[in-house]
Scaffold this active site. Structure first.
Site, mmCIF file in Angstrom:
data_model
loop_
_atom_site.group_PDB
_atom_site.id
_atom_site.type_symbol
_atom_site.label_atom_id
_atom_site.label_comp_id
_atom_site.label_asym_id
_atom_site.label_seq_id
_atom_site.Cartn_x
_atom_site.Cartn_y
_atom_site.Cartn_z
ATOM 1 N N ASP A 1 -21.957 27.806 44.496
ATOM 2 C CA ASP A 1 -21.107 27.251 44.680
ATOM 3 C C ASP A 1 -19.913 28.448 45.727
ATOM 4 O OD1 ASP A 1 -20.102 24.911 42.775
ATOM 5 O OD2 ASP A 1 -19.915 26.446 41.467
ATOM 6 N N GLU B 1 -14.726 16.951 44.862
ATOM 7 C CA GLU B 1 -14.530 18.388 43.920
ATOM 8 C C GLU B 1 -15.049 19.329 44.922
ATOM 9 O OE1 GLU B 1 -17.059 18.985 41.299
ATOM 10 O OE2 GLU B 1 -19.289 18.427 42.766
#
Length: 525
Positions: free
Chosen positions: A41, A203
């Protein structure tokens, strides 16, 4: 590598007197992943001539790993954003919960990092800030908007907050609101600005303004083999957003057998020469015929090209293991560290703990680590006496000297409390044994147990993509205890979002005596 050969010839009469050769390398080559081992991420910003990047940390403490680079290729860890329990509550947080998907932004001399603490009592979205990137960060400022993967965008003295969620019809959406950056208070209602392209698990929203357009970028497909990056553009930060006609802009989902898979969850940054780059996560599977990964999701880099208000990424929308580019000086050399020891690492940087840290259980020395047992063990969703470092490559040779004085002390190849392999020295009523324990789901098995002559021994783990092999060295003789398949520590078997962490641990004792570790060395091929 492509070269230009320039030949300059000077003549004097009929004789060749001087020949000058100038060799100019046109392209710099780098290898993906840029940050190796479990660092997923990624989010990036540019400030003061340097680049700063953060990654998810989940149940490990300290939280939100922070890196710095001058050239986009070589990254040095400079700390963590969440270093105090008041910032990061991890008590009893399940594995692969905790800190999800941080975003880092720089605005008017101040750095902001926003994230979510999943599974914690105060698990809402929050952000922290600092004016000194090498110093401490603020206490958390919470935002009412829910969802995960939060992000910030600044424009015209205003701050906007976004995360994933659902719209009024229950459909997946990117939600956005304006906030008071000093307090986190919502100034507008949360509004859906884009519904993505129809992939599952919308997301990782990030908003940018580039050359007059607003771009919202997201991830879809789930952080697995179908992962992908998608985006849309608009003339307004509130939309409506027009999807890129050739979405997904980046995915390796159709590259069957290619080592790099699961690419997605990305962030954009421009360099000082006006070039754009995409940092994103991905993972390396063990081999073409073994679709398992246990190193975790790592950080990758690909160049970005803009044309007619749209951008493309990578090589035909895919991520490659080897990238050549003329956008980075050929003076930049990629330095991939291959050896890690107690001396060349820092306890405050490369090493980390599971959940809550009781500092009384650790003595962290220059070439020595002492640990005493806590009440928790590696098999519990708690805070065992454990300090670990991410495994960065498939091929590895790890060794450490252990002096066991109480309970059990050794090395663990740790994915989570239900999936780990342990090589340890254990004290019993008759003396000391060396143990190899394999923990796979509900199976807790002692593979090998051998009596030792003393409590001092060298433990060794060798790894290749398919196996871990376990050894002990006594009286200068190396003895193999057994081996175990790496795939049983993979995300495909264990589940979750982390990767294998090499841990040094102590458990099962009275908690009054320290076990000692010295001469730690981990070498990668």
């Amino acid at each position: 590598i492509v070269f230009n050969l320039i030949l300059t010839v000077n003549y004097k009469s009929d004789n060749l007197t001087n020949i000058y050769y100038e060799i100019k390398r046109e392209k710099m080559i780098f290898n993906n992943p840029i940050i190796r081992g479990y660092h997923p991420d990624p989010s990036i910003c540019r400030a003061n001539g340097k680049y700063y990047l953060v990654t998810s940390s989940f149940q490990y403490f300290p939280g939100v790993t922070l890196f710095e680079s001058q050239d986009l290729i070589n990254w040095n860890q400079i700390g963590y954003c969440l270093t105090r329990k008041s910032q990061l509550e991890l008590d009893a947080v399940p594995s692969s919960c905790g800190i999800f998907a941080p975003t880092i932004r720089y605005h008017k001399g101040r750095f902001y990092m926003t994230t979510t603490n999943i599974g914690a009592p105060n698990g809402n979205n929050f952000y922290v800030w600092t004016d000194d990137i090498y110093g401490e960060w603020s206490e958390p400022i919470y935002v009412e908007q829910g969802g995960i993967d939060p992000s910030l965008f600044f424009e015209n003295e205003r701050a906007y907050f976004m995360s994933n969620g659902v719209d009024g019809n229950g459909k997946s959406a990117i939600l956005q609101c304006e906030i008071d950056i000093s307090s986190g208070k919502q100034l507008t209602k949360s509004k859906p600005i884009w519904n993505g392209t129809g992939g599952r698990y919308l997301e990782s929203p990030h908003l940018y303004k580039i050359n007059g357009y607003y771009y919202v970028m997201a991830a879809e497909g789930g952080t697995e083999y179908g992962h992908m990056v998608t985006y849309a553009r608009s003339n307004s930060l509130w939309g409506p957003f027009e999807p890129y006609p050739d979405n997904p802009v980046l995915t390796n989902r159709n590259l069957g057998g290619y080592q790099i898979q699961g690419v997605g969850h990305a962030d954009l940054v421009d360099d000082e020469n006006g070039n754009w780059w995409l940092f994103h996560l991905g993972f390396r599977q063990m081999s073409q015929w073994m679709p398992f990964h246990h190193l975790g999701r790592e950080t990758f880099l690909m160049p970005v090209d803009f044309k007619d208000g749209w951008f493309t990424v990578g090589q035909d929308g895919t991520t490659a293991a080897v990238v050549d580019t003329d956008r980075i000086s050929d003076n930049v050399k990629q330095d991939i560290k291959k050896e890690f020891t107690f001396q060349n690492t820092s306890w405050d940087m490369e090493w980390r703990f599971l959940r809550t840290v009781d500092k009384d259980n650790y003595v962290l020395g220059k070439n020595e680590l002492s640990i005493k047992s806590s009440l928790d063990t590696l098999d519990k969703c708690g805070s065992p006496s454990f300090v670990g470092m991410h495994q960065k490559e498939f091929d590895m040779d790890l060794s450490v000297n252990v002096t066991a004085n109480d309970g059990e002390a050794g090395i663990t190849m740790y994915m989570d409390e239900n999936h780990h392999y342990d090589l340890a020295v254990c004290k019993d009523s008759d003396g000391y044994n060396v143990l190899l324990k394999l923990n796979i789901g509900d199976i807790k098995h002692i593979q090998t147990c051998i009596k030792l002559k003393s409590n001092e021994i060298k433990l060794r783990v060798r790894a290749c993509p398919e196996y871990y092999e376990f050894f002990f060295i006594e009286d200068g003789i190396e003895n193999q205890l057994g081996r175990a398949q790496t795939r049983y520590l993979s995300s495909e078997v264990a589940g979750g979002f982390t990767g294998v962490v090499m841990g040094l641990y102590s458990q099962g004792g009275l908690g009054k005596t320290f076990n000692k570790f010295t001469d730690f060395i981990c070498r990668y091929k």
